[in-house]
Write an enzyme that holds these catalytic residues in place. Structure first.
Site, PDB file in Angstrom:
ATOM      1  CE  LYS A 104       2.190   4.301   8.209  1.00 14.80           C
ATOM      2  NZ  LYS A 104       0.798   4.286   8.569  1.00 14.80           N
ATOM      3  CE1 TYR A 160      -3.785   2.402   0.657  1.00 19.59           C
ATOM      4  CE2 TYR A 160      -2.477   3.235   2.486  1.00 19.59           C
ATOM      5  CZ  TYR A 160      -3.558   3.355   1.631  1.00 19.59           C
ATOM      6  OH  TYR A 160      -4.413   4.433   1.755  1.00 19.59           O
ATOM      7  CG  ASP A 204       5.731   3.577   0.800  1.00 19.98           C
ATOM      8  OD1 ASP A 204       6.058   4.230   1.810  1.00 19.98           O
ATOM      9  OD2 ASP A 204       4.551   3.314   0.506  1.00 19.98           O
TER      10      ASP A 204
HETATM   11  N1  PMP Z   1       2.863   3.984   2.365  1.00 23.87           N
HETATM   12  C1  PMP Z   1       2.835   3.072   3.343  1.00 23.87           C
HETATM   13  C2  PMP Z   1       3.872   1.994   3.368  1.00 23.87           C
HETATM   14  C3  PMP Z   1       1.860   3.156   4.333  1.00 23.87           C
HETATM   15  O1  PMP Z   1       1.842   2.229   5.295  1.00 23.87           O
HETATM   16  C4  PMP Z   1       0.912   4.199   4.290  1.00 23.87           C
HETATM   17  C5  PMP Z   1      -0.171   4.339   5.349  1.00 23.87           C
HETATM   18  N2  PMP Z   1      -0.432   3.279   6.125  1.00 23.87           N
HETATM   19  C6  PMP Z   1       0.986   5.121   3.252  1.00 23.87           C
HETATM   20  C7  PMP Z   1       1.979   5.004   2.301  1.00 23.87           C
HETATM   21  C8  PMP Z   1       0.022   6.254   3.182  1.00 23.87           C
HETATM   22  O2  PMP Z   1       0.262   7.176   4.190  1.00 23.87           O
HETATM   23  P1  PMP Z   1      -0.902   8.150   4.693  1.00 23.87           P
HETATM   24  O3  PMP Z   1      -1.941   7.295   5.325  1.00 23.87           O
HETATM   25  O4  PMP Z   1      -0.190   9.069   5.647  1.00 23.87           O
HETATM   26  O5  PMP Z   1      -1.394   8.881   3.504  1.00 23.87           O
END
Ligand code: PMP
Length: 427
Positions: free
Chosen positions: A266, A143, A238
């Site tokens: 995060k 994700y 990511d």
């Molecule tokens: N990339 C990863 C690996 C994530 O775990 C998340 C959110 N869980 C995101 C992108 C998206 O981040 P956000 O919810 O702050 O938009």
């Protein structure tokens, strides 16, 4: 008689889609009603009914040193007196950028945004702008936020809700997103062969956390590096989950693999909404106003968010022992849980890298989305509810990593293991 949380949820459903502002919070995967949180301190969450929970979500990652972490809350209190946002440059943003450059490998220029979604979306746009190519390879079950390009066979809430194709994502966008199987280099090579000279980027969670925790096989990340170099595609890590969590330099440092662009989120905001993307100058200098790849944000680099993030990252940089201690805590949790399942004669697979950990009710190794999906999700739901009832707050889906914070100690781990043992006796 309804609990206060149940009453609030009923009210919330009348005003907020599904009663929540992010789908996985709705407990759809495990059933039941979400608990509404009133406050949190250290390792614990407190709900609106006065229940207390050991927190293994930690705001889905940011609270790596526990809730209401004093250096961060104090810094924010100080910052409050200087107003909340200016929409003009500040020294704080500069300090933040310099600190990230010191901590993270391969970051020469870094742009602050407001979420992990924005960070990944912007990194992909830059990869496309830089290479002049359109297609992106992502991995099933990973994700990268909810930008259109990433919502094809995605993990996290998309997986939890069993959505394969998201209505509203146009065919044009979807056909530029190619999906390979995690830990399966041949599936990447096949896609590259089918779309020679069309792939702008490969984006990967270097340790997947959105199909539960799934570590990379040895050489998986290095092979992606090699393929990108051969193909003239950019490798995007990511590191929204892994950044500043697995090591000060994230997964790049842990696995010794260099990415071209890195997305953060995060922890970088210390609990406030922050994301960032960065990389070598030769790529990042294409971002506006240096280059034509446009990306902007009214609240980007917000002073409060910068102050929170900077304070937390400084603590992590100053005190490298924290990573060893997080490793020890999470290793103890893993070892104790494995022992408990073994004694009970019940199958489990525990995947862990540093303080990211997941238990799968499965006999077989979990190495990708299909093996994660084959685990016993019904049993996980029962386990989740048993834990919740007994004061342990796990992610409400098997497709999410648990996060161990530094505030969690032996006492909390012992309780988690004891509750697990009781669950296994009764289920
Ligand atoms: N990339 C990863 C690996 C994530 O775990 C998340 C959110 N869980 C995101 C992108 C998206 O981040 P956000 O919810 O702050 O938009």
């Amino acid at each position: 008689m309804y609990t206060h949380s149940e009453q609030l949820f009923k009210r919330a459903e009348l005003s907020i889609p599904g009663g929540v502002n992010s789908p996985v919070r709705a407990f759809k995967n495990v059933g039941g009603t979400p608990v509404f949180i009133k406050s949190a301190k250290g390792a614990y969450l407190y709900d609106e009914d006065g229940n207390k929970y050991i927190d293994y979500i930690n705001s889905w990652g940011p609270m790596i040193l526990g809730h209401s972490y004093e250096p961060v809350t104090k810094a924010l209190q100080q910052q409050l007196q200087f107003s909340l946002s200016y929409g003009a440059p500040t020294e704080l943003e500069l300090q933040m950028a310099e600190l990230i450059k010191e901590m993270a490998p391969n970051v020469e220029l870094i742009r602050m945004v407001n979420s992990g979604t924005e960070a990944c979306m912007s990194a992909l746009r830059l990869a496309r702008g830089y290479t002049g190519k359109n297609k992106v390879i992502k991995f099933e079950g990973c994700y990268h936020g909810h930008a259109d390009s990433f919502l094809v066979t995605a993990g996290s809430g998309v997986a939890s809700l069993g959505i394969h194709l998201v209505p509203g994502v146009t065919n044009g966008v979807a056909q530029d997103t190619l999906t390979a199987a995690y830990n399966d280099i041949q599936s990447v090579k096949d896609l590259i062969a089918q779309c020679k000279d069309e792939v702008a980027a490969i984006i990967v969670e270097p340790v997947a956390g959105n199909m539960g925790c799934v570590p990379p096989h040895p050489d998986f990340l290095q092979s992606l590096r090699y393929i990108c170099d051969e193909e003239g595609a950019l490798l995007i890590f990511d590191e929204v989950m892994t950044g500043f969590r697995l090591a000060a330099g994230g997964a790049q440092e842990l696995y010794g693999v260099d990415a071209d662009l890195i997305a953060y989120g995060k922890i970088i905001g210390g609990g406030l909404p922050v994301g960032a993307y960065g990389g070598r100058k030769k790529f990042m200098e294409h971002v506006a106003p240096l280059g034509k790849v446009y990306q902007a944000g009214t609240l980007s680099g917000n002073p409060l968010a910068m102050r929170a993030g900077y304070t937390l990252l400084s603590e992590l940089q100053k005190n490298r022992n924290l990573y060893d201690e997080l490793e020890e805590k999470a290793a103890l949790l893993e070892k104790s849980l494995l022992e408990t399942f073994k004694v009970a004669g019940r199958p489990v697979r525990i995947n862990r890298v540093g303080s990211m950990i997941s238990g799968f009710f499965s006999e077989n190794p979990v190495i990708d989305f299909s093996t994660a999906s084959a685990s016993d999700k019904k049993l996980f739901s029962q386990y989740f509810h048993y834990c919740l009832l007994n004061g342990i707050y796990l992610p409400p889906s098997p497709f999410e990593s648990w996060f161990v914070s530094h505030a969690i100690g032996e006492m909390e781990i012992e309780k988690t293991v004891a509750i697990t043992q009781k669950f296994l006796e009764h289920s």
